[in-house]
Scaffold this motif. Structure first.
Motif, PDB file in Angstrom:
ATOM      1  N   GLY A   1       0.817  -1.213   0.000  1.00 41.52           N
ATOM      2  CA  GLY A   1       0.000   0.000   0.000  1.00 41.52           C
ATOM      3  C   GLY A   1       0.847   1.258   0.000  1.00 41.52           C
ATOM      4  O   GLY A   1       2.072   1.222  -0.050  1.00 41.52           O
ATOM      5  N   PHE A   2       0.157   2.373   0.060  1.00 42.02           N
ATOM      6  CA  PHE A   2       0.803   3.673   0.013  1.00 42.02           C
ATOM      7  C   PHE A   2       0.772   4.349   1.378  1.00 42.02           C
ATOM      8  O   PHE A   2      -0.194   4.248   2.109  1.00 42.02           O
ATOM      9  CB  PHE A   2       0.083   4.592  -0.991  1.00 42.02           C
ATOM     10  CG  PHE A   2       0.258   4.174  -2.415  1.00 42.02           C
ATOM     11  CD1 PHE A   2       1.302   4.687  -3.172  1.00 42.02           C
ATOM     12  CD2 PHE A   2      -0.628   3.285  -3.010  1.00 42.02           C
ATOM     13  CE1 PHE A   2       1.468   4.311  -4.487  1.00 42.02           C
ATOM     14  CE2 PHE A   2      -0.478   2.906  -4.325  1.00 42.02           C
ATOM     15  CZ  PHE A   2       0.576   3.414  -5.069  1.00 42.02           C
ATOM     16  N   GLY A   3       1.842   5.054   1.674  1.00 39.66           N
ATOM     17  CA  GLY A   3       1.920   5.895   2.854  1.00 39.66           C
ATOM     18  C   GLY A   3       2.479   7.243   2.416  1.00 39.66           C
ATOM     19  O   GLY A   3       2.413   7.599   1.240  1.00 39.66           O
ATOM     20  N   GLU A   4       3.033   7.980   3.368  1.00 37.92           N
ATOM     21  CA  GLU A   4       3.591   9.275   3.011  1.00 37.92           C
ATOM     22  C   GLU A   4       4.896   9.502   3.761  1.00 37.92           C
ATOM     23  O   GLU A   4       5.035   9.145   4.917  1.00 37.92           O
ATOM     24  CB  GLU A   4       2.599  10.392   3.331  1.00 37.92           C
ATOM     25  CG  GLU A   4       2.986  11.713   2.732  1.00 37.92           C
ATOM     26  CD  GLU A   4       1.847  12.724   2.781  1.00 37.92           C
ATOM     27  OE1 GLU A   4       2.081  13.860   2.364  1.00 37.92           O
ATOM     28  OE2 GLU A   4       0.737  12.383   3.247  1.00 37.92           O
ATOM     29  N   VAL A   5       5.847  10.113   3.039  1.00 33.67           N
ATOM     30  CA  VAL A   5       7.168  10.393   3.575  1.00 33.67           C
ATOM     31  C   VAL A   5       7.423  11.892   3.443  1.00 33.67           C
ATOM     32  O   VAL A   5       7.021  12.515   2.458  1.00 33.67           O
ATOM     33  CB  VAL A   5       8.241   9.607   2.790  1.00 33.67           C
ATOM     34  CG1 VAL A   5       9.643  10.035   3.179  1.00 33.67           C
ATOM     35  CG2 VAL A   5       8.068   8.132   2.978  1.00 33.67           C
ATOM     36  N   VAL A   6       8.093  12.455   4.461  1.00 35.83           N
ATOM     37  CA  VAL A   6       8.496  13.850   4.384  1.00 35.83           C
ATOM     38  C   VAL A   6      10.021  13.887   4.256  1.00 35.83           C
ATOM     39  O   VAL A   6      10.731  13.158   4.948  1.00 35.83           O
ATOM     40  CB  VAL A   6       7.985  14.680   5.581  1.00 35.83           C
ATOM     41  CG1 VAL A   6       8.645  14.275   6.868  1.00 35.83           C
ATOM     42  CG2 VAL A   6       8.161  16.142   5.342  1.00 35.83           C
ATOM     43  N   ILE A   7      10.493  14.728   3.322  1.00 36.96           N
ATOM     44  CA  ILE A   7      11.922  14.868   3.061  1.00 36.96           C
ATOM     45  C   ILE A   7      12.274  16.324   3.320  1.00 36.96           C
ATOM     46  O   ILE A   7      11.681  17.224   2.717  1.00 36.96           O
ATOM     47  CB  ILE A   7      12.254  14.501   1.606  1.00 36.96           C
ATOM     48  CG1 ILE A   7      11.690  13.124   1.275  1.00 36.96           C
ATOM     49  CG2 ILE A   7      13.749  14.571   1.353  1.00 36.96           C
ATOM     50  CD1 ILE A   7      11.331  12.940  -0.158  1.00 36.96           C
ATOM     51  N   GLU A   8      13.225  16.540   4.227  1.00 37.18           N
ATOM     52  CA  GLU A   8      13.626  17.904   4.552  1.00 37.18           C
ATOM     53  C   GLU A   8      14.969  18.192   3.905  1.00 37.18           C
ATOM     54  O   GLU A   8      15.843  17.335   3.858  1.00 37.18           O
ATOM     55  CB  GLU A   8      13.701  18.090   6.066  1.00 37.18           C
ATOM     56  CG  GLU A   8      12.350  17.947   6.726  1.00 37.18           C
ATOM     57  CD  GLU A   8      12.405  18.084   8.233  1.00 37.18           C
ATOM     58  OE1 GLU A   8      13.488  18.382   8.765  1.00 37.18           O
ATOM     59  OE2 GLU A   8      11.359  17.891   8.859  1.00 37.18           O
ATOM     60  N   GLY A   9      15.105  19.425   3.378  1.00 38.29           N
ATOM     61  CA  GLY A   9      16.357  19.807   2.745  1.00 38.29           C
ATOM     62  C   GLY A   9      16.490  21.306   2.660  1.00 38.29           C
ATOM     63  O   GLY A   9      15.673  22.055   3.226  1.00 38.29           O
ATOM     64  N   ASN A  10      17.505  21.762   1.955  1.00 35.95           N
ATOM     65  CA  ASN A  10      17.759  23.194   1.803  1.00 35.95           C
ATOM     66  C   ASN A  10      16.646  23.907   1.043  1.00 35.95           C
ATOM     67  O   ASN A  10      16.388  25.078   1.253  1.00 35.95           O
ATOM     68  CB  ASN A  10      19.084  23.427   1.081  1.00 35.95           C
ATOM     69  CG  ASN A  10      20.256  22.991   1.911  1.00 35.95           C
ATOM     70  OD1 ASN A  10      20.155  22.921   3.139  1.00 35.95           O
ATOM     71  ND2 ASN A  10      21.364  22.676   1.265  1.00 35.95           N
ATOM     72  N   SER A  11      15.996  23.199   0.126  1.00 33.42           N
ATOM     73  CA  SER A  11      14.956  23.825  -0.677  1.00 33.42           C
ATOM     74  C   SER A  11      13.589  23.778  -0.005  1.00 33.42           C
ATOM     75  O   SER A  11      12.604  24.202  -0.580  1.00 33.42           O
ATOM     76  CB  SER A  11      14.881  23.153  -2.050  1.00 33.42           C
ATOM     77  OG  SER A  11      14.596  21.786  -1.907  1.00 33.42           O
ATOM     78  N   GLY A  12      13.526  23.248   1.211  1.00 34.90           N
ATOM     79  CA  GLY A  12      12.253  23.192   1.930  1.00 34.90           C
ATOM     80  C   GLY A  12      11.888  21.771   2.274  1.00 34.90           C
ATOM     81  O   GLY A  12      12.676  20.840   2.150  1.00 34.90           O
ATOM     82  N   THR A  13      10.656  21.593   2.709  1.00 32.25           N
ATOM     83  CA  THR A  13      10.150  20.283   3.102  1.00 32.25           C
ATOM     84  C   THR A  13       9.250  19.758   1.999  1.00 32.25           C
ATOM     85  O   THR A  13       8.360  20.461   1.524  1.00 32.25           O
ATOM     86  CB  THR A  13       9.372  20.387   4.422  1.00 32.25           C
ATOM     87  OG1 THR A  13      10.243  20.949   5.408  1.00 32.25           O
ATOM     88  CG2 THR A  13       8.884  19.042   4.885  1.00 32.25           C
ATOM     89  N   ILE A  14       9.489  18.513   1.610  1.00 32.80           N
ATOM     90  CA  ILE A  14       8.738  17.894   0.524  1.00 32.80           C
ATOM     91  C   ILE A  14       8.003  16.686   1.091  1.00 32.80           C
ATOM     92  O   ILE A  14       8.617  15.847   1.754  1.00 32.80           O
ATOM     93  CB  ILE A  14       9.684  17.423  -0.598  1.00 32.80           C
ATOM     94  CG1 ILE A  14      10.571  18.568  -1.079  1.00 32.80           C
ATOM     95  CG2 ILE A  14       8.900  16.816  -1.746  1.00 32.80           C
ATOM     96  CD1 ILE A  14      11.783  18.102  -1.855  1.00 32.80           C
ATOM     97  N   ALA A  15       6.719  16.588   0.827  1.00 37.40           N
ATOM     98  CA  ALA A  15       5.948  15.411   1.212  1.00 37.40           C
ATOM     99  C   ALA A  15       5.615  14.635  -0.057  1.00 37.40           C
ATOM    100  O   ALA A  15       5.135  15.206  -1.036  1.00 37.40           O
ATOM    101  CB  ALA A  15       4.672  15.808   1.945  1.00 37.40           C
ATOM    102  N   LYS A  16       5.909  13.336  -0.049  1.00 39.20           N
ATOM    103  CA  LYS A  16       5.663  12.495  -1.228  1.00 39.20           C
ATOM    104  C   LYS A  16       4.951  11.222  -0.809  1.00 39.20           C
ATOM    105  O   LYS A  16       5.148  10.715   0.297  1.00 39.20           O
ATOM    106  CB  LYS A  16       6.995  12.103  -1.892  1.00 39.20           C
ATOM    107  CG  LYS A  16       7.850  13.247  -2.397  1.00 39.20           C
ATOM    108  CD  LYS A  16       7.249  13.972  -3.559  1.00 39.20           C
ATOM    109  CE  LYS A  16       7.594  13.329  -4.859  1.00 39.20           C
ATOM    110  NZ  LYS A  16       7.019  14.021  -6.004  1.00 39.20           N
ATOM    111  N   SER A  17       4.147  10.699  -1.732  1.00 35.25           N
ATOM    112  CA  SER A  17       3.559   9.374  -1.529  1.00 35.25           C
ATOM    113  C   SER A  17       4.684   8.361  -1.541  1.00 35.25           C
ATOM    114  O   SER A  17       5.648   8.500  -2.286  1.00 35.25           O
ATOM    115  CB  SER A  17       2.567   9.050  -2.642  1.00 35.25           C
ATOM    116  OG  SER A  17       1.483   9.935  -2.593  1.00 35.25           O
TER     117      SER A  17
END
Length: 178
Positions: free
Chosen positions: A125-141
């Motif tokens: 199934g699908f969940g969600e991950v948050v990736i933090e970096g210099n360009s901001g925070t990205i949330a991806k499936s």
């Protein structure tokens, strides 16, 4: 001096108002104009509008405040406008165009980065991950690479990205040394 039955002051002022209005319209609808002149890379409409605006503004001020010959005022206004347009391009437009690119990320640039699960990824199934970096925070499936359940709060390593979905595996300190 008069030109076309109007004083040069009124011509400069009218040109200033019209070019300023065109600049505001270009700011609002510039993507359309950029699409039309896309093949001609040496034409930059904002620089042309800036040159006309600076010329008319300096010409109007010089006509209003000095008694110098109108031809000389036109030449001085053009030189001043050229100088200001160059400064505008070098110190404002070029830095803005390069800073826009630095905030963009590609799907390939996410591979190998660390993330944190914020919505549990179930088996198959699908969940969600948050990736933090210099360009901001990205949330991806996210999907588990090995079809295992990954609880929220778990640190994960992004292995692949396909169609906007990241494929992740749980990351522990043990993986670093093995």
């Amino acid at each position: 001096m008069e030109l076309f039955g109007s004083s040069l002051e009124s011509i400069y002022l009218t040109t200033l108002v019209v070019s300023a209005a065109c600049m505001v319209l270009y700011i609002l609808f510039g993507d359309i104009v950029d699409g039309v002149v896309e093949g001609v890379s040496f034409i930059n409409p904002i620089l042309i509008l800036a040159f006309i605006t600076f010329t008319s503004a300096s010409g109007y001020l010089l006509e209003l405040l000095t008694g110098v010959n109108s031809w000389l005022i036109g030449g001085i206004a053009a030189i001043v406008a050229l100088l200001f347009t160059i400064l505008f391009n070098v110190f404002i437009l070029i830095p803005l165009s390069s800073s826009e690119e630095s905030l963009v990320y590609t799907e390939d640039s996410l591979k190998g980065r660390m993330g944190r699960v914020i919505l549990t990824i179930p088996e198959d199934g699908f969940g969600e991950v948050v990736i933090e970096g210099n360009s901001g925070t990205i949330a991806k499936s996210a999907v588990s690479l090995e079809n295992e359940c990954i609880k929220d709060g778990t640190e994960v390593l992004i292995i692949d990205v396909q169609k906007g979905v990241v494929y992740v595996t749980p990351h522990t300190r043990e993986h670093l040394y093995s």
